[in-house]
Motif scaffolding. Sequence first.
Motif, PDB file in Angstrom:
ATOM      1  N   UNK A 147       0.800  -1.226   0.000  1.00  0.00           N
ATOM      2  CA  UNK A 147       0.000   0.000   0.000  1.00  0.00           C
ATOM      3  C   UNK A 147       0.834   1.278   0.000  1.00  0.00           C
ATOM      4  N   UNK A 148       2.070   1.163   0.404  1.00  0.00           N
ATOM      5  CA  UNK A 148       2.947   2.333   0.457  1.00  0.00           C
ATOM      6  C   UNK A 148       3.730   2.519  -0.835  1.00  0.00           C
ATOM      7  N   UNK A 149       3.647   1.568  -1.765  1.00  0.00           N
ATOM      8  CA  UNK A 149       4.342   1.703  -3.040  1.00  0.00           C
ATOM      9  C   UNK A 149       5.254   0.529  -3.326  1.00  0.00           C
ATOM     10  N   UNK A 150       6.189   0.767  -4.228  1.00  0.00           N
ATOM     11  CA  UNK A 150       7.150  -0.261  -4.622  1.00  0.00           C
ATOM     12  C   UNK A 150       8.371  -0.225  -3.712  1.00  0.00           C
ATOM     13  N   UNK A 159      19.979   0.099 -10.186  1.00  0.00           N
ATOM     14  CA  UNK A 159      18.818  -0.130 -11.036  1.00  0.00           C
ATOM     15  C   UNK A 159      17.810   1.021 -10.957  1.00  0.00           C
ATOM     16  N   UNK A 160      18.263   2.205 -10.696  1.00  0.00           N
ATOM     17  CA  UNK A 160      17.366   3.336 -10.498  1.00  0.00           C
ATOM     18  C   UNK A 160      16.471   3.572 -11.712  1.00  0.00           C
ATOM     19  N   UNK A 161      16.977   3.452 -12.922  1.00  0.00           N
ATOM     20  CA  UNK A 161      16.176   3.705 -14.118  1.00  0.00           C
ATOM     21  C   UNK A 161      14.981   2.754 -14.179  1.00  0.00           C
ATOM     22  N   UNK A 162      15.181   1.493 -13.869  1.00  0.00           N
ATOM     23  CA  UNK A 162      14.088   0.534 -13.860  1.00  0.00           C
ATOM     24  C   UNK A 162      13.051   0.924 -12.821  1.00  0.00           C
ATOM     25  N   UNK A 163      13.474   1.294 -11.658  1.00  0.00           N
ATOM     26  CA  UNK A 163      12.570   1.672 -10.583  1.00  0.00           C
ATOM     27  C   UNK A 163      11.739   2.876 -10.992  1.00  0.00           C
ATOM     28  N   UNK A 164      12.371   3.887 -11.579  1.00  0.00           N
ATOM     29  CA  UNK A 164      11.646   5.079 -12.012  1.00  0.00           C
ATOM     30  C   UNK A 164      10.626   4.726 -13.093  1.00  0.00           C
ATOM     31  N   UNK A 165      10.980   3.855 -14.013  1.00  0.00           N
ATOM     32  CA  UNK A 165      10.057   3.445 -15.065  1.00  0.00           C
ATOM     33  C   UNK A 165       8.862   2.708 -14.471  1.00  0.00           C
ATOM     34  N   UNK A 166       9.102   1.875 -13.472  1.00  0.00           N
ATOM     35  CA  UNK A 166       8.009   1.163 -12.817  1.00  0.00           C
ATOM     36  C   UNK A 166       7.050   2.124 -12.140  1.00  0.00           C
ATOM     37  N   UNK A 167       7.584   3.146 -11.496  1.00  0.00           N
ATOM     38  CA  UNK A 167       6.725   4.124 -10.834  1.00  0.00           C
ATOM     39  C   UNK A 167       5.861   4.866 -11.845  1.00  0.00           C
ATOM     40  N   UNK A 170       0.440   5.580 -14.414  1.00  0.00           N
ATOM     41  CA  UNK A 170      -0.440   5.487 -15.584  1.00  0.00           C
ATOM     42  C   UNK A 170      -1.580   4.507 -15.321  1.00  0.00           C
ATOM     43  N   UNK A 171      -1.243   3.370 -14.758  1.00  0.00           N
ATOM     44  CA  UNK A 171      -2.258   2.356 -14.492  1.00  0.00           C
ATOM     45  C   UNK A 171      -3.276   2.849 -13.472  1.00  0.00           C
ATOM     46  N   UNK A 172      -2.816   3.531 -12.450  1.00  0.00           N
ATOM     47  CA  UNK A 172      -3.735   4.053 -11.437  1.00  0.00           C
ATOM     48  C   UNK A 172      -4.647   5.112 -12.046  1.00  0.00           C
ATOM     49  N   UNK A 173      -4.111   5.939 -12.933  1.00  0.00           N
ATOM     50  CA  UNK A 173      -4.920   6.945 -13.617  1.00  0.00           C
ATOM     51  C   UNK A 173      -6.009   6.309 -14.458  1.00  0.00           C
ATOM     52  N   UNK A 174      -5.653   5.250 -15.178  1.00  0.00           N
ATOM     53  CA  UNK A 174      -6.641   4.532 -15.986  1.00  0.00           C
ATOM     54  C   UNK A 174      -7.707   3.893 -15.108  1.00  0.00           C
ATOM     55  N   UNK A 175      -7.300   3.324 -13.982  1.00  0.00           N
ATOM     56  CA  UNK A 175      -8.251   2.685 -13.070  1.00  0.00           C
ATOM     57  C   UNK A 175      -9.211   3.723 -12.497  1.00  0.00           C
ATOM     58  N   UNK A 176      -8.695   4.867 -12.074  1.00  0.00           N
ATOM     59  CA  UNK A 176      -9.546   5.921 -11.527  1.00  0.00           C
ATOM     60  C   UNK A 176     -10.547   6.414 -12.574  1.00  0.00           C
TER      61      UNK A 176
END
Length: 58
Positions: A13-16, A33-41, A46-52
């Motif tokens: 619930x607090x994120x990745x 692996x910061x670039x991967x982490x940023x891309x995941x966020x 985007x997914x949360x925006x679509x769900x809302x």
Amino acid sequence: MHNNFAGIITEDREGYHFQYDSEYLNSENPEPKIALYERMLKEKDKMMGRLEKFIQEK
């Protein structure tokens, strides 16, 4: 990175969260692996925006 196991990504619930594997950190050339982490966020946002939007349309 480069087909080397670096760690585990989890989500709550607090994120990745990313936990590096100790063997990876102690390896000869560990790379961050910061670039991967940023891309995941960004993808999560985007997914949360679509769900809302979907929920609002119902």
